[in-house]
Each structure stands twice: as structure tokens, then as C-alpha cells.
Write a protein that holds these residues in place. Structure first.
Motif, PDB file in Angstrom:
ATOM      1  N   SER A 175       0.830  -1.199   0.000  1.00  0.00           N
ATOM      2  CA  SER A 175       0.000   0.000   0.000  1.00  0.00           C
ATOM      3  C   SER A 175       0.868   1.253   0.000  1.00  0.00           C
ATOM      4  CB  SER A 175      -0.894   0.024   1.241  1.00  0.00           C
ATOM      5  OG  SER A 175      -0.100   0.201   2.406  1.00  0.00           O
ATOM      6  N   ALA A 176       0.230   2.376  -0.340  1.00  0.00           N
ATOM      7  CA  ALA A 176       0.922   3.663  -0.286  1.00  0.00           C
ATOM      8  C   ALA A 176       1.337   3.978   1.149  1.00  0.00           C
ATOM      9  CB  ALA A 176       0.026   4.759  -0.846  1.00  0.00           C
ATOM     10  N   ALA A 177       0.488   3.642   2.112  1.00  0.00           N
ATOM     11  CA  ALA A 177       0.809   3.897   3.518  1.00  0.00           C
ATOM     12  C   ALA A 177       2.071   3.151   3.933  1.00  0.00           C
ATOM     13  CB  ALA A 177      -0.368   3.492   4.404  1.00  0.00           C
ATOM     14  N   GLU A 178       2.221   1.931   3.456  1.00  0.00           N
ATOM     15  CA  GLU A 178       3.420   1.140   3.769  1.00  0.00           C
ATOM     16  C   GLU A 178       4.657   1.790   3.153  1.00  0.00           C
ATOM     17  OE1 GLU A 178       5.081  -3.203   2.539  1.00  0.00           O
ATOM     18  OE2 GLU A 178       2.979  -3.144   3.172  1.00  0.00           O
ATOM     19  N   ALA A 179       4.545   2.250   1.904  1.00  0.00           N
ATOM     20  CA  ALA A 179       5.667   2.913   1.234  1.00  0.00           C
ATOM     21  C   ALA A 179       6.030   4.212   1.958  1.00  0.00           C
ATOM     22  CB  ALA A 179       5.327   3.193  -0.224  1.00  0.00           C
ATOM     23  N   ALA A 190       5.510   4.917   5.104  1.00  0.00           N
ATOM     24  CA  ALA A 190       6.116   4.557   6.390  1.00  0.00           C
ATOM     25  C   ALA A 190       7.590   4.207   6.213  1.00  0.00           C
ATOM     26  CB  ALA A 190       5.364   3.392   7.029  1.00  0.00           C
ATOM     27  N   ALA A 191       7.953   3.758   5.005  1.00  0.00           N
ATOM     28  CA  ALA A 191       9.349   3.426   4.699  1.00  0.00           C
ATOM     29  C   ALA A 191      10.104   4.640   4.165  1.00  0.00           C
ATOM     30  CB  ALA A 191       9.397   2.284   3.689  1.00  0.00           C
ATOM     31  N   GLY A 192       9.476   5.819   4.214  1.00  0.00           N
ATOM     32  CA  GLY A 192      10.160   7.052   3.825  1.00  0.00           C
ATOM     33  C   GLY A 192       9.994   7.466   2.377  1.00  0.00           C
ATOM     34  N   ARG A 193       9.117   6.790   1.627  1.00  0.00           N
ATOM     35  CA  ARG A 193       8.913   7.138   0.221  1.00  0.00           C
ATOM     36  C   ARG A 193       7.795   8.163   0.097  1.00  0.00           C
ATOM     37  NH1 ARG A 193      12.142   3.135   0.974  1.00  0.00           N
ATOM     38  NH2 ARG A 193      13.266   2.307  -0.799  1.00  0.00           N
ATOM     39  N   THR A 194       7.854   8.983  -0.935  1.00  0.00           N
ATOM     40  CA  THR A 194       6.803   9.948  -1.238  1.00  0.00           C
ATOM     41  C   THR A 194       6.233   9.632  -2.620  1.00  0.00           C
ATOM     42  OG1 THR A 194       8.421  11.512  -2.115  1.00  0.00           O
ATOM     43  CG2 THR A 194       7.799  11.777   0.197  1.00  0.00           C
ATOM     44  N   PRO A 195       5.007  10.098  -2.916  1.00  0.00           N
ATOM     45  CA  PRO A 195       4.384   9.757  -4.192  1.00  0.00           C
ATOM     46  C   PRO A 195       5.103  10.376  -5.393  1.00  0.00           C
ATOM     47  CG  PRO A 195       2.814  10.837  -2.711  1.00  0.00           C
ATOM     48  CD  PRO A 195       4.145  10.877  -2.054  1.00  0.00           C
TER      49      PRO A 195
END
Length: 65
Positions: free
Chosen positions: A44-48, A50-55
Motif C-alpha cells: 500500500s501507499a501507507a506502507e511505502a 512509512a518506509a520514507g517514500r513519497t508519491p
């Protein structure tokens, strides 16, 4: 979004491996002789995030309205 994609060193997440921004980054690295990082997948986007990634502004931002 069903699957979120990034690279091991990337700071953005994408919704498809065909994203022009992702492909341009990978091509640029390849041309410069860098070892390309493996594609990582998040559920999910939330998981990404949480790992420090942005859209990604190309494939994610374009669909967020």
C-alpha cells in the motif's frame, strides 16, 4: 492502487513499472554505468510512506486530482 513500486534506493513510489519518471531514472543510471537497484514492492501507499517514500508526481500525483 493495488501495488506500489519503488527501487531500493528510490525516494518516490510508483503505481506501475512503466511510469515514465521511473523509467527515465533507471535509464539515466544505466547510461552512467550505475548498478540498477532491484524493484521493491509495497502492499500500500501507507506502507511505502512509512518506509520514507513519497508519491511520484507523474504516475501517482497525476491520479490524485
Amino acid at each position: 492502487m493495488s501495488e506500489i513500486i519503488t527501487t531500493g534506493a528510490g525516494d518516490r513510489y510508483h503505481v506501475t513499472e512503466d511510469c515514465p519518471a521511473l523509467q527515465a531514472g533507471r535509464l539515466g543510471g544505466e547510461v552512467q554505468g550505475y548498478r540498477l537497484h532491484d524493484i521493491r514492492r509495497f502492499a500500500s501507499a501507507a506502507e511505502a510512506e512509512a518506509a520514507g517514500r513519497t508519491p511520484c508526481g507523474t504516475c501517482v500525483g497525476a491520479s490524485d486530482g
